[in-house]
Design a protein around this motif. Structure first.
Motif, mmCIF file in Angstrom:
data_model
loop_
_atom_site.group_PDB
_atom_site.id
_atom_site.type_symbol
_atom_site.label_atom_id
_atom_site.label_comp_id
_atom_site.label_asym_id
_atom_site.label_seq_id
_atom_site.Cartn_x
_atom_site.Cartn_y
_atom_site.Cartn_z
ATOM 1 N N GLN A 137 0.840 -1.191 0.000
ATOM 2 C CA GLN A 137 0.000 0.000 0.000
ATOM 3 C C GLN A 137 0.882 1.252 0.000
ATOM 4 O O GLN A 137 2.040 1.225 0.415
ATOM 5 C CB GLN A 137 -0.968 -0.016 1.180
ATOM 6 C CG GLN A 137 -0.343 -0.051 2.562
ATOM 7 C CD GLN A 137 0.057 1.309 3.090
ATOM 8 O OE1 GLN A 137 -0.578 2.320 2.799
ATOM 9 N NE2 GLN A 137 1.127 1.347 3.871
ATOM 10 N N LYS A 138 0.310 2.343 -0.466
ATOM 11 C CA LYS A 138 1.067 3.574 -0.668
ATOM 12 C C LYS A 138 0.674 4.676 0.308
ATOM 13 O O LYS A 138 1.446 5.604 0.569
ATOM 14 C CB LYS A 138 0.836 4.063 -2.107
ATOM 15 C CG LYS A 138 1.478 5.394 -2.467
ATOM 16 C CD LYS A 138 2.990 5.320 -2.484
ATOM 17 C CE LYS A 138 3.589 6.623 -2.990
ATOM 18 N NZ LYS A 138 5.065 6.617 -2.943
ATOM 19 N N ALA A 139 -0.519 4.564 0.889
ATOM 20 C CA ALA A 139 -1.088 5.714 1.596
ATOM 21 C C ALA A 139 -0.380 6.039 2.904
ATOM 22 O O ALA A 139 -0.311 7.211 3.300
ATOM 23 C CB ALA A 139 -2.571 5.468 1.862
ATOM 24 N N VAL A 188 -5.147 -0.317 -3.870
ATOM 25 C CA VAL A 188 -3.966 -0.312 -4.724
ATOM 26 C C VAL A 188 -4.223 -1.252 -5.892
ATOM 27 O O VAL A 188 -4.514 -2.440 -5.691
ATOM 28 C CB VAL A 188 -2.705 -0.747 -3.953
ATOM 29 C CG1 VAL A 188 -1.536 -0.950 -4.912
ATOM 30 C CG2 VAL A 188 -2.345 0.291 -2.905
ATOM 31 N N TYR A 197 1.395 0.975 -10.675
ATOM 32 C CA TYR A 197 0.246 0.874 -9.789
ATOM 33 C C TYR A 197 -0.512 2.192 -9.752
ATOM 34 O O TYR A 197 -0.014 3.253 -10.152
ATOM 35 C CB TYR A 197 0.689 0.505 -8.372
ATOM 36 C CG TYR A 197 1.406 1.633 -7.661
ATOM 37 C CD1 TYR A 197 0.708 2.519 -6.850
ATOM 38 C CD2 TYR A 197 2.776 1.831 -7.833
ATOM 39 C CE1 TYR A 197 1.353 3.575 -6.222
ATOM 40 C CE2 TYR A 197 3.431 2.873 -7.208
ATOM 41 C CZ TYR A 197 2.717 3.744 -6.403
ATOM 42 O OH TYR A 197 3.351 4.795 -5.788
ATOM 43 N N TRP A 198 -1.744 2.087 -9.236
ATOM 44 C CA TRP A 198 -2.549 3.264 -8.950
ATOM 45 C C TRP A 198 -3.135 3.092 -7.559
ATOM 46 O O TRP A 198 -3.707 2.049 -7.238
ATOM 47 C CB TRP A 198 -3.672 3.422 -9.966
ATOM 48 C CG TRP A 198 -4.531 4.638 -9.714
ATOM 49 C CD1 TRP A 198 -5.711 4.692 -9.044
ATOM 50 C CD2 TRP A 198 -4.242 5.975 -10.116
ATOM 51 N NE1 TRP A 198 -6.196 5.965 -8.999
ATOM 52 C CE2 TRP A 198 -5.311 6.791 -9.657
ATOM 53 C CE3 TRP A 198 -3.199 6.572 -10.822
ATOM 54 C CZ2 TRP A 198 -5.366 8.153 -9.880
ATOM 55 C CZ3 TRP A 198 -3.252 7.937 -11.045
ATOM 56 C CH2 TRP A 198 -4.322 8.713 -10.582
ATOM 57 N N SER A 199 -2.981 4.113 -6.703
ATOM 58 C CA SER A 199 -3.558 4.093 -5.366
ATOM 59 C C SER A 199 -4.740 5.048 -5.340
ATOM 60 O O SER A 199 -4.572 6.253 -5.554
ATOM 61 C CB SER A 199 -2.512 4.504 -4.322
ATOM 62 O OG SER A 199 -3.067 4.478 -3.022
ATOM 63 N N GLU A 200 -5.923 4.504 -5.106
ATOM 64 C CA GLU A 200 -7.148 5.296 -5.138
ATOM 65 C C GLU A 200 -7.666 5.517 -3.721
ATOM 66 O O GLU A 200 -7.926 4.561 -2.979
ATOM 67 C CB GLU A 200 -8.220 4.591 -5.970
ATOM 68 C CG GLU A 200 -9.523 5.351 -6.107
ATOM 69 C CD GLU A 200 -9.428 6.555 -7.038
ATOM 70 O OE1 GLU A 200 -10.405 7.326 -7.106
ATOM 71 O OE2 GLU A 200 -8.379 6.716 -7.712
ATOM 72 N N ASP A 201 -7.812 6.788 -3.339
ATOM 73 C CA ASP A 201 -8.396 7.137 -2.044
ATOM 74 C C ASP A 201 -9.913 7.020 -2.168
ATOM 75 O O ASP A 201 -10.548 7.734 -2.947
ATOM 76 C CB ASP A 201 -7.999 8.560 -1.657
ATOM 77 C CG ASP A 201 -8.387 8.908 -0.216
ATOM 78 O OD1 ASP A 201 -9.346 8.311 0.307
ATOM 79 O OD2 ASP A 201 -7.725 9.786 0.374
ATOM 80 N N HIS A 232 -8.320 2.851 1.053
ATOM 81 C CA HIS A 232 -7.566 2.962 -0.195
ATOM 82 C C HIS A 232 -7.581 1.621 -0.919
ATOM 83 O O HIS A 232 -7.684 0.563 -0.294
ATOM 84 C CB HIS A 232 -6.103 3.349 0.062
ATOM 85 C CG HIS A 232 -5.921 4.755 0.523
ATOM 86 N ND1 HIS A 232 -6.113 5.134 1.837
ATOM 87 C CD2 HIS A 232 -5.562 5.885 -0.152
ATOM 88 C CE1 HIS A 232 -5.881 6.434 1.958
ATOM 89 N NE2 HIS A 232 -5.550 6.912 0.769
#
Length: 698
Positions: A145-147, A288, A319-323, A286
C-alpha cells in the motif's frame, strides 16, 4: 482485549475444495517491540473430519505434529515463547539469505487455514488467509500500500520494515527478485541490491521448505510497489507473503501491521468490488491496483449513481492508489474493472487502526457456506462484507436462521454487496455460520477495537476448477452450481449440452464445463457418482438361544461402478446379545442369551458422499427345544438350512440346532442319502460349523 478470530469454512462444490488440502506458508518477522506474540495457525474443517499435519520440511528442530479434527470444528496451534517465535518467524536480519522457516500443512480432507499475529500487549494483530494451491505459482508482483508510511518511532528499535517472504516447494528452486528501479534497494547478505544489480546477485537457490526474505534496505525505500518475484522453473512453484510492519496512519497516529498471503499472477482477475470499512480520523480507505500484464492496462472505477470513469493507464509493474474516502461516507463500495488482470489490495481501518487484505476477483467467488467465530462484546467493529449477485440476495441464513441483508447495487450488472453488523453481548466468542442456498458469495470479515483491527477475505481465489476429479453424492440427482462467469457450456455423459449456470444432473458419469471467466477461458471435468444404499441384508427370521449367527450386509449388489464407496458400520443388536467379533465391520458374529422378539439396527455411513442410512430387521429368538427333527423330504443336505428342521409334530421351526439341541435323523444309519452332509453341502457362512448336543439315528 481484542478477540482472536476463528474461521470455519465449508465451501461449495465450486469453492476449489481440492485445492485446500495442501498449504505452504512463511511467517513474517513482526516487531518484537510492538508485541509480535503470541501467533497461531487456525485450521478448520467443514462437513468432513480431517487429519491435519503441520511440518517444517527444512527444519528438523520443528517436530511434525498431527491432529484429528472433527467435522465443523477447528484446531488452534499457537506459538508464544521466545524459542517458538524464533523458530518460526523469518528474521528481518536474514534478508537475502536462505533460511529454513517454511511451513507445510497437509490435510486428509479440504480445510481452511490462516495464520494470525495476535499480540495482546500492544495489540499488534493481523491475519494471513492461506490460499492452498491457489497461492502457488512462479510469478508475483508486490502490491504494497502507498497511503501510509512505516512508523519511525524509536520505541520499535529499528525492527519495522516492509517485507517480501518466500517459501520454496521443490528442491533446486531458483528465485529471482526484480526491483523496479535503482532506488528500490533491498538488503542483501553483503550490502544491498537494486534493479542494476547483476542477475546472479538477485537469484537465490532454495530447496523444499527453505525460505527467503527480501526487505527494504531502509524504511521508506521508494519504488517497492511492483517488485517482481519469480521462480525460473514452472514446475517449481513458490508461495509469497506480503508484510508491512508498524504502518502508521499519521505523524503521531495509530500503528498496525498489514499483510496477507498473495496469489500468483495467473490467479488474478479484471473485476473487483471493494466494500469500504470503518476508517475515520486520520485514516481513509484505499485500493492499490497493480498491473501485471505486458502492454497497457486501463483502470476504471464506478459506484452506484456514479458513472464509470477511467482513472489510470498502467504499464506492467505500475500501480494506482485510489483514495476511497472515509468508511462512513457515501458511496459504501466501488467496482473496479481493468482491461487486463491486476492485483487489488484494499486497506481500511477501524477508526484509525489499519488493516489490509488482497481481494478475490468476482469470477473466483464460489463459496456457499462460511462459518466463523465472531468477536465478543469488547469489539468495537464486528462486521462482515458480503458480495453476491441479485439472485442470491434472499438466500442468506445465519446459524440456520434467515438473514435479511440490505443488498445495495454497485452499478455493475446484477452484482450486489452488503455490510452486516454482527452483535455479541457476551464476553465470549461465538460461532456463527453464514450460508446461501441461492448462490455463491464472498465474505470479508472485519474485526476492530480501539487499538487494532483484523481484516481478511475467506473466499475462493483464482479461477474455476471442480471440487475434485470425482464428486460423490447421495440421491437420484445432483445440482451443479457453476461459478460466476460470462458464459457456460456443459457437456453431459450422453454428450448433450447445456448453457445454463445451474445444472441438475440425473445420471452418473463424466461432466465437462467450459466457462468464460474473462479473461480466462477454462475447461474442467469431473466424474459424478450418484449413490444409494441398495443392499442385501443377511439376518435370520428365527434363532435359538445360544446359537450364533453371522449378520452381514452386501452393498451395491448390482455392482454399479458409480455406486461403489467406502463405508463404516455401526451395529445395535439390542438386549441379550453377545457380540463375538468387531462390531464396526460389515460382518458380525452374534448370539443371544435370552428369548423373545429382537430388533437389529445397522447404521451405514457413506464416507465418500458423507451421508448415512439405518437398516433394521426384526426376528425371534426361541428357547432351545428339547429335540429337533431332520425333514425326511429335505430338498438338500445343508445342515444350516433353516427350512430343513421341524419339531416333533412336524411343524417347521425355521431355525438350526444349537450346541444344546438333541436331533433326530430319520432312516437307517447306513444310508447317508437321508442325512445332512457336513462337507461341502453345508453352508458355513452364516451359522459356522454345525452344532449339536446329541444325534439319534432312525
Amino acid at each position: 482485549m481484542f478477540a482472536a478470530l476463528v474461521i470455519l469454512c465449508s465451501l461449495s462444490t465450486y469453492a476449489q475444495d481440492s485445492d485446500n488440502q495442501e498449504f505452504w506458508f512463511v511467517a513474517p518477522d513482526a516487531s518484537f517491540s510492538h508485541n509480535d506474540r503470541p501467533t497461531f495457525f487456525m485450521i478448520t474443517t467443514g462437513d468432513t473430519p480431517a487429519s491435519v499435519t503441520i511440518s517444517m520440511p527444512a527444519n528438523k528442530s520443528f517436530k511434525k505434529i498431527t491432529k484429528n479434527i472433527p467435522a465443523n470444528s477447528y484446531w488452534k496451534y499457537s506459538f508464544s515463547n521466545d524459542a517458538e517465535i524464533s523458530l518460526i518467524e523469518n528474521d528481518i536480519n536474514s534478508s537475502g539469505i536462505p533460511t529454513q522457516k517454511g511451513f507445510y500443512i497437509t490435510s486428509s480432507a479440504p480445510v481452511s487455514a490462516y495464520y494470525q499475529i495476535d499480540g495482546d500487549r500492544n495489540y499488534q494483530k493481523e491475519i494471513f488467509t492461506l490460499k492452498g494451491k491457489k497461492a502457488l505459482g512462479t510469478e508475483f508482483y508486490m502490491p504494497f500500500q502507498k497511503a501510509y508510511p512505516i512508523s519511525d518511532r524509536d520505541e520499535y528499535n529499528n525492527e519495522q520494515f516492509r517485507q517480501i517472504q518466500i517459501v520454496a516447494t521443490k528442491n533446486g528452486t531458483n528465485v529471482v527478485i526484480s526491483p523496479k528501479s535503482d532506488q528500490a534497494l533491498f538488503k542483501a547478505a553483503d550490502g544491498a541490491i537494486n534493479s542494476k544489480s547483476p542477475l546472479e546477485s538477485r537469484t537465490i537457490t532454495l530447496n523444499e521448505g527453505e525460505t527467503l526474505l527480501w526487505r527494504e534496505n531502509a524504511r521508506h525505500t521508494p519504488d517497492l510497489i511492483g517488485t517482481k518475484i519469480t521462480s525460473t522453473d514452472k514446475e517449481k512453484p513458490i508461495a509469497v507473503t506480503l508484510f508491512e510492519d508498524c504502518v502508521q496512519d499519521g505523524k503521531d497516529g495509530s500503528v498496525d501491521p498489514i499483510g496477507d498471503q498473495l496469489v500468483p499472477t495467473h490467479n488474478l482477475g479484471k473485476n473487483y468490488i471493494v466494500v469500504k470499512g470503518y476508517s475515520s480520523g486520520n485514516a481513509t480507505d484505499h485500493a492499490v491496483i497493480l498491473a501485471v500484464a505486458t502492454g497497457k492496462t486501463d483502470v476504471w472505477i464506478r459506484s452506484e449513481n456514479n458513472d464509470e470513469k477511467k482513472i489510470a493507464t498502467l504499464s506492467q509493474g505500475e500501480y494506482w492508489s485510489e483514495d476511497l474516502g472515509k468508511g462512513g461516507d457515501s458511496p459504501g463500495a466501488f467496482y473496479i474493472s481493468t482491461s487486463q488482470p491486476v492485483y487489488c489490495m484494499h486497506q481500511s481501518a477501524s477508526g484509525s487502526e489499519l488493516g489490509g487484505a488482497i481481494l478475490p476477483s468476482l469470477y473466483s467467488i464460489s463459496g456457499k457456506r462460511i462459518t466463523f467465530m465472531k468477536g465478543n462484546k469488547n469489539t468495537t467493529v464486528n462486521s462482515m462484507f458480503l458480495v453476491f449477485r441479485e439472485s442470491a440476495k434472499d438466500g442468506f441464513t445465519i446459524d440456520n436462521k434467515r438473514l435479511t441483508v440490505d443488498a445495495k447495487s454497485i452499478g455493475f450488472g446484477d452484482w450486489r454487496y452488503a455490510k452486516v453488523n454482527l452483535t455479541n453481548t457476551t464476553d465470549t466468542l461465538q460461532v456463527c455460520a453464514v450460508a446461501n442456498t441461492k448462490g455463491s458469495f464472498s465474505l470479508g470479515y472485519f474485526n476492530g477495537a480501539s487499538s487494532t483491527s483484523l481484516y481478511g477475505y475467506f473466499s475462493a481465489f483464482g479461477t474455476f476448477s471442480f471440487a475434485s476429479d470425482t464428486i460423490y453424492h447421495c440421491g437420484t440427482s445432483h445440482e451443479f452450481d457453476a461459478p460466476y462467469a460470462l458464459s457456460y457450456k456443459w457437456t453431459l455423459p450422453d454428450n448433450t449440452t447445456s448453457d445454463k449456470s445451474v445444472l441438475t444432473a440425473t445420471k452418473s458419469g463424466k461432466y465437462t464445463l467450459y466457462v468464460d471467466q474473462d479473461p480466462y477461458k477454462l475447461t474442467d471435468e469431473t466424474i459424478l457418482c450418484l449413490q444409494n444404499f441398495n443392499h442385501k441384508f443377511y439376518a435370520p427370521s428365527k434363532l435359538l438361544v445360544g446359537k450364533s449367527y453371522n449378520f452381514s450386509i452386501q452393498l451395491n449388489p448390482e455392482n454399479d461402478p458409480y455406486n461403489k464407496f467406502n463405508a463404516t458400520y455401526e451395529w445395535d443388536f439390542g438386549e441379550g446379545a453377545k457380540v463375538t467379533t468387531d462390531i464396526k465391520k460389515k460382518w458380525v458374529n452374534v448370539y443371544y442369551e435370552t428369548a423373545g422378539p429382537k430388533k437389529v439396527a445397522l447404521k451405514v455411513t457413506n464416507t465418500n458422499a458423507h451421508c448415512d442410512t439405518t437398516i433394521t430387521h426384526e426376528f425371534k429368538v426361541l428357547d432351545t427345544p428339547e429335540v429337533m427333527y431332520w425333514k425326511t423330504d429335505a430338498e438338500n443336505q445343508n445342515w444350516n438350512d433353516e427350512n430343513n428342521w421341524t419339531d416333533a409334530q412336524g411343524n417347521d421351526l425355521f431355525a438350526v440346532p444349537s450346541a444344546q439341541t438333541k436331533v433326530y435323523l430319520p432312516g437307517p444309519a447306513n444310508d447317508a442319502r437321508n442325512y445332512p452332509s457336513l462337507n461341502r453341502e453345508t453352508d458355513r457362512y452364516f451359522y459356522g460349523d454345525p452344532e449339536v448336543n446329541e444325534i439319534v439315528f432312525g
